[in-house]
Design a protein around this motif. Structure first.
Motif, PDB file in Angstrom:
ATOM      1  N   PRO A 167       0.791  -1.233   0.000  1.00 19.65           N
ATOM      2  CA  PRO A 167       0.000   0.000   0.000  1.00 19.65           C
ATOM      3  C   PRO A 167       0.817   1.272   0.000  1.00 19.65           C
ATOM      4  O   PRO A 167       0.309   2.324  -0.334  1.00 19.65           O
ATOM      5  N   ASP A 168       2.088   1.205   0.368  1.00 17.62           N
ATOM      6  CA  ASP A 168       2.889   2.420   0.428  1.00 17.62           C
ATOM      7  C   ASP A 168       3.663   2.683  -0.855  1.00 17.62           C
ATOM      8  O   ASP A 168       4.439   3.618  -0.928  1.00 17.62           O
ATOM      9  N   ALA A 169       3.484   1.825  -1.868  1.00 22.50           N
ATOM     10  CA  ALA A 169       4.241   1.994  -3.111  1.00 22.50           C
ATOM     11  C   ALA A 169       3.762   3.220  -3.865  1.00 22.50           C
ATOM     12  O   ALA A 169       2.591   3.552  -3.844  1.00 22.50           O
ATOM     13  N   PRO A 170       4.659   3.917  -4.560  1.00 24.92           N
ATOM     14  CA  PRO A 170       4.249   5.093  -5.332  1.00 24.92           C
ATOM     15  C   PRO A 170       3.484   4.685  -6.579  1.00 24.92           C
ATOM     16  O   PRO A 170       3.513   3.541  -6.994  1.00 24.92           O
ATOM     17  N   ASN A 171       2.810   5.647  -7.170  1.00 25.25           N
ATOM     18  CA  ASN A 171       2.069   5.396  -8.402  1.00 25.25           C
ATOM     19  C   ASN A 171       3.064   5.330  -9.552  1.00 25.25           C
ATOM     20  O   ASN A 171       3.310   6.302 -10.240  1.00 25.25           O
ATOM     21  N   SER A 172       3.665   4.155  -9.756  1.00 22.15           N
ATOM     22  CA  SER A 172       4.794   4.034 -10.663  1.00 22.15           C
ATOM     23  C   SER A 172       4.477   3.293 -11.941  1.00 22.15           C
ATOM     24  O   SER A 172       5.372   2.949 -12.694  1.00 22.15           O
ATOM     25  N   GLY A 173       3.221   2.998 -12.204  1.00 14.30           N
ATOM     26  CA  GLY A 173       2.877   2.358 -13.456  1.00 14.30           C
ATOM     27  C   GLY A 173       2.982   0.855 -13.440  1.00 14.30           C
ATOM     28  O   GLY A 173       2.898   0.230 -14.489  1.00 14.30           O
ATOM     29  N   TYR A 174       3.156   0.240 -12.287  1.00 11.22           N
ATOM     30  CA  TYR A 174       3.252  -1.216 -12.219  1.00 11.22           C
ATOM     31  C   TYR A 174       1.873  -1.873 -12.269  1.00 11.22           C
ATOM     32  O   TYR A 174       1.758  -3.040 -12.618  1.00 11.22           O
ATOM     33  N   VAL A 233      11.067   0.830  -9.298  1.00  9.89           N
ATOM     34  CA  VAL A 233      12.143   1.695  -9.781  1.00  9.89           C
ATOM     35  C   VAL A 233      11.746   3.144  -9.509  1.00  9.89           C
ATOM     36  O   VAL A 233      10.569   3.505  -9.609  1.00  9.89           O
ATOM     37  N   GLY A 234      12.707   3.971  -9.165  1.00 11.68           N
ATOM     38  CA  GLY A 234      12.414   5.376  -8.910  1.00 11.68           C
ATOM     39  C   GLY A 234      11.790   6.052 -10.114  1.00 11.68           C
ATOM     40  O   GLY A 234      12.103   5.728 -11.265  1.00 11.68           O
ATOM     41  N   SER A 235      10.904   6.998  -9.857  1.00  9.94           N
ATOM     42  CA  SER A 235      10.205   7.680 -10.945  1.00  9.94           C
ATOM     43  C   SER A 235      11.145   8.507 -11.812  1.00  9.94           C
ATOM     44  O   SER A 235      10.782   8.918 -12.911  1.00  9.94           O
ATOM     45  N   ASN A 236      12.366   8.752 -11.331  1.00  9.42           N
ATOM     46  CA  ASN A 236      13.330   9.531 -12.118  1.00  9.42           C
ATOM     47  C   ASN A 236      14.026   8.686 -13.175  1.00  9.42           C
ATOM     48  O   ASN A 236      14.749   9.217 -14.020  1.00  9.42           O
ATOM     49  N   SER A 257      27.472   3.682 -16.995  1.00  4.13           N
ATOM     50  CA  SER A 257      26.812   2.818 -16.017  1.00  4.13           C
ATOM     51  C   SER A 257      25.307   2.888 -16.199  1.00  4.13           C
ATOM     52  O   SER A 257      24.772   3.864 -16.730  1.00  4.13           O
ATOM     53  N   CYS A 258      24.631   1.843 -15.745  1.00  2.00           N
ATOM     54  CA  CYS A 258      23.175   1.751 -15.838  1.00  2.00           C
ATOM     55  C   CYS A 258      22.541   2.035 -14.480  1.00  2.00           C
ATOM     56  O   CYS A 258      23.160   1.796 -13.440  1.00  2.00           O
ATOM     57  N   PRO A 259      21.302   2.507 -14.469  1.00  2.00           N
ATOM     58  CA  PRO A 259      20.588   2.663 -13.192  1.00  2.00           C
ATOM     59  C   PRO A 259      20.394   1.302 -12.526  1.00  2.00           C
ATOM     60  O   PRO A 259      20.298   0.269 -13.197  1.00  2.00           O
ATOM     61  N   ASP A 260      20.350   1.305 -11.208  1.00  2.00           N
ATOM     62  CA  ASP A 260      20.092   0.074 -10.463  1.00  2.00           C
ATOM     63  C   ASP A 260      18.591  -0.190 -10.421  1.00  2.00           C
ATOM     64  O   ASP A 260      17.803   0.702 -10.101  1.00  2.00           O
ATOM     65  N   LEU A 261      18.209  -1.423 -10.729  1.00  2.00           N
ATOM     66  CA  LEU A 261      16.819  -1.839 -10.605  1.00  2.00           C
ATOM     67  C   LEU A 261      16.696  -2.734  -9.376  1.00  2.00           C
ATOM     68  O   LEU A 261      17.449  -3.704  -9.245  1.00  2.00           O
ATOM     69  N   PRO A 262      15.784  -2.433  -8.455  1.00  2.00           N
ATOM     70  CA  PRO A 262      15.635  -3.267  -7.256  1.00  2.00           C
ATOM     71  C   PRO A 262      15.379  -4.726  -7.622  1.00  2.00           C
ATOM     72  O   PRO A 262      14.677  -5.029  -8.588  1.00  2.00           O
TER      73      PRO A 262
END
Length: 706
Positions: A167-174, A233-236, A257-262
């Motif tokens: 429930p605390d996840a951001p609105n990230s399109g998942y 993944v961060g919205s940025n 380098s690439c962004p880190d994906l959790p």
């Protein structure tokens, strides 16, 4: 509670009052909590209505007092707690609405009742008031007048509730709006064998909301299902961060380098038989280029590959097909509607997951291009090209074959040709070393008739070369300078970058498979290409591609805006001897369309960005190494000669600073005829550009296509 019967004794009377006051019936049934919670708000609303309803203030006050939370009791008038009904002169037929004092002071809603009317009218009036309140509240909260920021907040909260049960996840399109057809999942899960220990298959659920998890457990009780947490993944982080147009391949200024994906949160000892993932699919342009969608697929692959010996299944639920080069169709066990069930090879998944997440890093180190490559099955590796709809590129394909052999490769070479390539040209291709395969043309339904891209979806036939495990596709306008065998170690699709987030399909590594061909051919009507051709289409299907060093497909192109230093560096690469680039891609006008004396792109202002005399001379050096009979397929027809003279004349009139227009033409093809009779009559172009029989692509189209 509709009402309470009169009690038989004072003790019973007090008990009855407590029941009425507490909202509890004799059978112990509690009133609905949501109704109790709504009444205080109704009281507040009714009091606020006094401003607009001064004429009804007594009635409103009475109603507000009737349902006021001051006493904490909502079903009986508060006066009943301090006085017996008899002392107030009230009848005791019911606890609500049936006690009336002759004095209007103790008669709630008495102002709404006509003189001498029955108390039964109270129910009617109360219902009307509540209906008015409900209608008013419904109007306030209707979507048409709800404030935009409130709508956004509500939608955001809905997304939070549905995203991976977190429930605390951001609105990230998942979140996916797909309504699951559980019969499809039940059918697919039947294909899964029991766990190795004989117990129920263990299932990892990824991106299913709480209600879907409960539904899974209810409908598939023979499985042991548990949720897997995956932080978003961060919205940025955008697709452009994963697939940038340019990276510092040679690390002149620092390592890219690439962004880190959790990664999914799974206990070290935990192993699963099935990894089920629900994927979002927007069904919009570039639907496959979605960070959340890619992240979920990679996470599912990681969970499935954790214990290689188990060969876990992957069950994907999505409107759109999963990434075909991550979950390959040859590993597909079952497919039913929006449900795909795969059983991928865990070791192969491990190798793919070791690659960079996108083109933000090289999938193959720059220095690895020169490393020796030893294959366990060289007979299962091949080069391939394609000729369709015209014979313009036959000369290029012949020279490309010569360059492959001169670079030292002994791999098979396969040329796919359609019905427009005649027997004479097919014989020449075979003489050059190509294994010629006949194909049927595949029309691009979005192309105009007779356009340059009308039949270029014929490239899909590459995936039918199933006698090979890997194929390096080469456009016919490439010149191989060094062995390209190290690329056979790369997975599908490996290619160099083009513009934006896209790869260039002129050189790419593919893994032939009949079902991939069917996938490509089956979606030509609903997948839109960004450039109208096969390159754009393949970029939509294989959005998860792997970046090769640019030297694997070095563009003969000087980008607009390049600094003088960068342009000089590109010229050094093209002129290097021995060569440093594995292959050079001749964009713009092709060498065999020019006189061999210089690169004719110089004489056309719009095409000067593609001009390189060094690369031009190297191509002709390989051409000259071909047998004379094959060189005869590279002659110029009279229309093309006239076009070249016309371009040089225009450059002379403009006094172009490069001065190529003043070079004396010594190319022996100038006096050689490519045909017979009328075709050999010398032609001139007066004041206008025409497209000859062999030049079917205008200069404007050359630039747009590139």
């Amino acid at each position: 509670m509709a009402g309470c019967k009169p009690a038989e004794s004072p003790l019973a009377e007090r008990e009855k009052e407590r029941e009425c006051g507490a909202g509890v019936s004799r059978n112990g049934g509690l009133k609905r909590a949501d109704a109790r919670a709504a009444l205080p708000f109704a009281a507040l609303l009714l009091r606020s209505l006094r401003i607009g309803c001064m004429c009804c203030c007594r009635a409103v006050d009475a109603a507000a007092e009737f349902i006021s939370p001051a006493s904490g009791l909502y079903h009986c008038p508060p006066l009943l707690l301090n006085h017996s009904p008899e002392s107030l002169g009230l009848s005791k037929k019911d606890c609500i609405g049936r006690y009336y004092a002759k004095d209007a002071k103790y008669r709630p809603f008495s102002a709404l009742l006509p003189e001498g009317s029955s108390g039964k009218m109270l129910y009617v009036k109360l219902v009307l008031v509540l209906l008015m309140c409900g209608s008013f509240m419904g109007l306030l909260h209707s979507p048409s007048i709800q404030p935009a920021d409130e709508q956004h907040r509500t939608q955001s909260e809905a997304s939070k509730a549905s995203w991976m049960s977190h429930p605390d996840a951001p609105n990230s399109g998942y979140a996916s709006s797909l309504k699951i057809d559980w019969s499809q999942i039940e059918t697919a899960v039947k294909q899964v064998s029991p766990a190795e220990d004989g117990g129920a298959p263990r299932v990892a659920l990824l991106n299913f909301d709480d209600s879907e998890v409960e539904e899974w457990r209810a409908r598939l009780p023979h499985t042991e299902a548990s949720t897997v947490r995956l932080d978003p993944v961060g919205s940025n982080v955008t697709w452009e961060h994963l697939y940038p147009e340019w990276i510092d391949e040679e690390e002149l200024y620092g390592a890219p380098s690439c962004p880190d994906l959790p990664e999914p949160a799974v206990a070290e000892a935990e192993a699963y038989d099935v990894v089920a993932v629900k994927l979002p699919c927007g069904r919009a342009a570039s639907w496959s280029k979605d960070v959340a969608r890619l992240h979920l697929q990679l996470a599912a692959a990681r969970v499935a590959a954790r214990h290689g010996r188990r060969r876990a299944h992957v069950l994907a639920v999505s409107r759109c097909f999963p990434a075909p080069n991550l979950f390959k169709c040859r590993d597909e066990v079952a497919r039913d509607g929006d449900v795909w069930l795969y059983r991928p090879d865990a070791e192969e998944l491990d190798r793919k997951l070791a690659l960079p997440v996108g083109s933000c890093e090289l999938a193959m180190p720059f220095k690895a291009l020169g490393d020796p490559y030893v294959s366990a099955a060289p007979h299962r590796e091949a080069y391939a090209t394609i000729l369709h709809s015209e014979q313009l590129y036959a000369c290029g394909a012949l020279t490309a074959a010569q360059s492959i052999r001169m670079a030292g490769s002994g791999r098979d070479m396969v040329a796919l040709v359609d019905e427009t390539i005649g027997s004479r040209h097919r014989g020449a291709l075979e003489a050059a070393g190509w294994k010629v395969r006949a194909i049927r043309r595949i029309r691009n339904p979005r192309a105009s008739r007779d356009a340059y891209n009308e039949w270029n979806y014929s490239k899909f036939w590459l995936w039918t070369l199933t006698e090979y495990e890997r194929v390096i596709f080469l456009d016919a306008d490439l010149l191989v300078q060094r062995p390209m065998e190290p690329l056979f170690a790369m997975p599908e699709v490996s290619a160099t970058g083009n513009n934006g987030t896209y790869f260039n399909s002129g050189v790419m590594v593919v893994e032939p498979c009949e079902c991939t061909f069917r996938l490509l051919a089956g979606h030509v009507g609903d997948i839109e290409s960004y450039n109208g051709g096969d390159q754009g289409y393949l970029n939509e299907v294989f959005s998860w591609w792997h970046r090769l060093p640019s030297h694997a497909n070095y563009m003969k192109h000087f980008w607009e805006g390049d600094t003088a230093e960068r342009a000089a560096a590109r010229r050094r690469v093209l002129a290097a001897d021995p060569p440093v680039a594995l292959a050079v891609h001749f964009v713009g006008l092709k060498p065999w369309f020019c006189f061999r004396d210089y690169d004719c792109n110089w004489n056309v202002p719009a095409l000067r960005q593609f001009a390189s005399d060094e690369a031009h001379a190297r191509w002709w050096k390989v051409h000259d190494a071909m047998p004379p009979r094959l060189r005869g397929f590279c002659l110029l027809d009279e229309r093309q000669k006239a076009l070249l003279r016309w371009d040089a004349a225009r450059a002379r009139e403009a006094n172009a600073s490069d001065g190529h227009w003043g070079v004396r033409i010594a190319d022996p093809r100038r006096s050689m005829c490519a045909g017979d009779g009328e075709a050999c009559r010398e032609r001139e172009i007066a004041g206008r550009r025409v497209e000859g029989d062999r030049i079917t692509t205008s200069y404007a189209k050359l630039i747009d296509n590139f």
